[in-house]
Design an enzyme around this catalytic site. Structure first.
Site, PDB file in Angstrom:
ATOM      1  N   CYS A  55      -3.102  -4.757   0.404  1.00 52.86           N
ATOM      2  CA  CYS A  55      -4.046  -4.621  -0.707  1.00 52.86           C
ATOM      3  C   CYS A  55      -4.906  -5.878  -0.789  1.00 52.86           C
ATOM      4  O   CYS A  55      -4.391  -6.976  -1.064  1.00 52.86           O
ATOM      5  CB  CYS A  55      -3.292  -4.414  -2.015  1.00 52.86           C
ATOM      6  SG  CYS A  55      -4.414  -4.201  -3.407  1.00 52.86           S
ATOM      7  N   CYS A  87     -11.557  -1.332  -4.571  1.00 56.44           N
ATOM      8  CA  CYS A  87     -10.520  -1.410  -3.536  1.00 56.44           C
ATOM      9  C   CYS A  87     -10.979  -2.441  -2.499  1.00 56.44           C
ATOM     10  O   CYS A  87     -11.986  -2.219  -1.813  1.00 56.44           O
ATOM     11  CB  CYS A  87     -10.319  -0.041  -2.895  1.00 56.44           C
ATOM     12  SG  CYS A  87      -9.185  -0.088  -1.500  1.00 56.44           S
TER      13      CYS A  87
HETATM   14  N1  LIG Z   1      -4.007   2.247  -1.348  1.00 64.61           N
HETATM   15  C1  LIG Z   1      -4.056   1.447  -0.161  1.00 64.61           C
HETATM   16  C2  LIG Z   1      -3.535   0.068  -0.347  1.00 64.61           C
HETATM   17  C3  LIG Z   1      -4.142  -0.685  -1.508  1.00 64.61           C
HETATM   18  C4  LIG Z   1      -5.618  -1.047  -1.312  1.00 64.61           C
HETATM   19  C5  LIG Z   1      -6.091  -1.961  -2.391  1.00 64.61           C
HETATM   20  N2  LIG Z   1      -6.332  -1.456  -3.658  1.00 64.61           N
HETATM   21  C6  LIG Z   1      -7.113  -2.986  -1.948  1.00 64.61           C
HETATM   22  O1  LIG Z   1      -7.690  -3.657  -2.827  1.00 64.61           O
HETATM   23  O2  LIG Z   1      -7.270  -3.197  -0.755  1.00 64.61           O
HETATM   24  C7  LIG Z   1      -3.283   2.115   0.990  1.00 64.61           C
HETATM   25  O3  LIG Z   1      -2.185   2.660   0.765  1.00 64.61           O
HETATM   26  O4  LIG Z   1      -3.758   2.074   2.116  1.00 64.61           O
END
Ligand SMILES: N[C@@H](CCC[C@H](N)C(=O)O)C(=O)O
Length: 257
Positions: free
Chosen positions: A72, A197
């Site tokens: 993340c 994200c």
């Molecule tokens: N949901 C993603 C991992 C988390 C991503 C995150 N919020 C970020 O800021 O990069 C996954 O399971 O690939």
């Protein structure tokens, strides 16, 4: 058992963060999902444990709100901020995350500049891109991202045969003037749109670079503004990739688990 936690937000991507340097906390997937639940728990897109590392400032365990794991980008920026608050580091951080070691800098403005992994390749899916930035990301450029049905279209791609069994995060990106992007992301493991994200924003910036954008790319997300820096090689690979943006501790508290 009562669990002490810190609640963070990083451009609206929100996290529970727990200091587990003592190493005595082990959470089940069900406990994580319950803690992150917005009705039955504290409520968060993800949960992080800050743990000891033998040679780096800390080890970071990141869990999505359903208890699955990946890298993340926004969470890592928040964890660096919290590690500094805990006195584990001053301005420069090194830590181990899901995809390997990272370093980061806490800038005088409070902004966190996180080094992402190098990106050697990408694949094309028609006009769209698939880029792995520590987590898997599908990137589609659209004309009007504010009006785009992010959850419905994102979910179709996330569960499509092409990305089984792991699935992918899905980003919808609008090109704006002045080397700027507006990015909205459907996140795997949250199974919904989040306000930002970090790994997705990084993938969007690199996809835009393949279309002519230059470093740094300015990013607008629903939860705030970030930027992405990189060095692009002639073969389409990227090194010196940085995700840059704010993170803030919103409150701390205790919860029964
Ligand atoms: N949901 C993603 C991992 C988390 C991503 C995150 N919020 C970020 O800021 O990069 C996954 O399971 O690939």
């Amino acid at each position: 058992m009562r669990l002490h936690f810190y609640k963070y937000q990083a451009t609206g991507n929100d996290f529970m963060v727990v200091d587990n340097r003592a190493g005595n906390l082990q959470l089940t997937q069900e406990q994580i999902a319950r803690l992150c639940h917005r009705k039955f728990g504290v409520g968060a897109d993800g949960l992080m444990l800050i743990e000891k590392h033998p040679s780096l400032h800390f080890h970071l365990e990141y869990y999505n709100s359903d208890g699955s794991q990946s890298l993340c980008g926004n969470g890592s920026r928040a964890a660096v901020h919290m590690a500094a608050q805990l006195g584990l580091l001053d301005k420069a951080a090194t830590f181990q995350a899901y995809d390997g070691p990272h370093d980061a800098e806490l800038l005088p403005t409070g902004i966190i500049r996180l080094r992402m992994g190098d990106v050697a390749s990408h694949t094309r899916h028609g006009d769209d891109y698939f880029i792995h930035t520590g987590s898997p990301h599908y990137v589609r450029f659209v004309d009007d991202v504010k009006a785009y049905p992010v959850v419905d279209e994102g979910r179709k791609i996330r569960y499509s045969d092409a990305f089984k069994p792991g699935g992918t995060n899905v980003n919808f990106v609008q090109r704006l003037p002045n080397n700027t992007l507006f990015v909205r992301t459907y996140e795997r493991g949250v199974e919904d749109e989040t306000l930002s994200c970090g790994t997705g924003i990084t993938a969007a910036a690199l996809a835009a670079a393949l279309k002519g954008y230059s470093s740094p790319v300015a990013i607008k997300a629903l939860g705030g503004e970030l930027s992405v820096e990189f060095t692009r090689a002639g073969d389409g690979s990227f090194t010196n990739v940085y995700l840059i943006g704010p993170a803030q501790c919103v409150f701390e508290g205790d919860v029964e688990i």
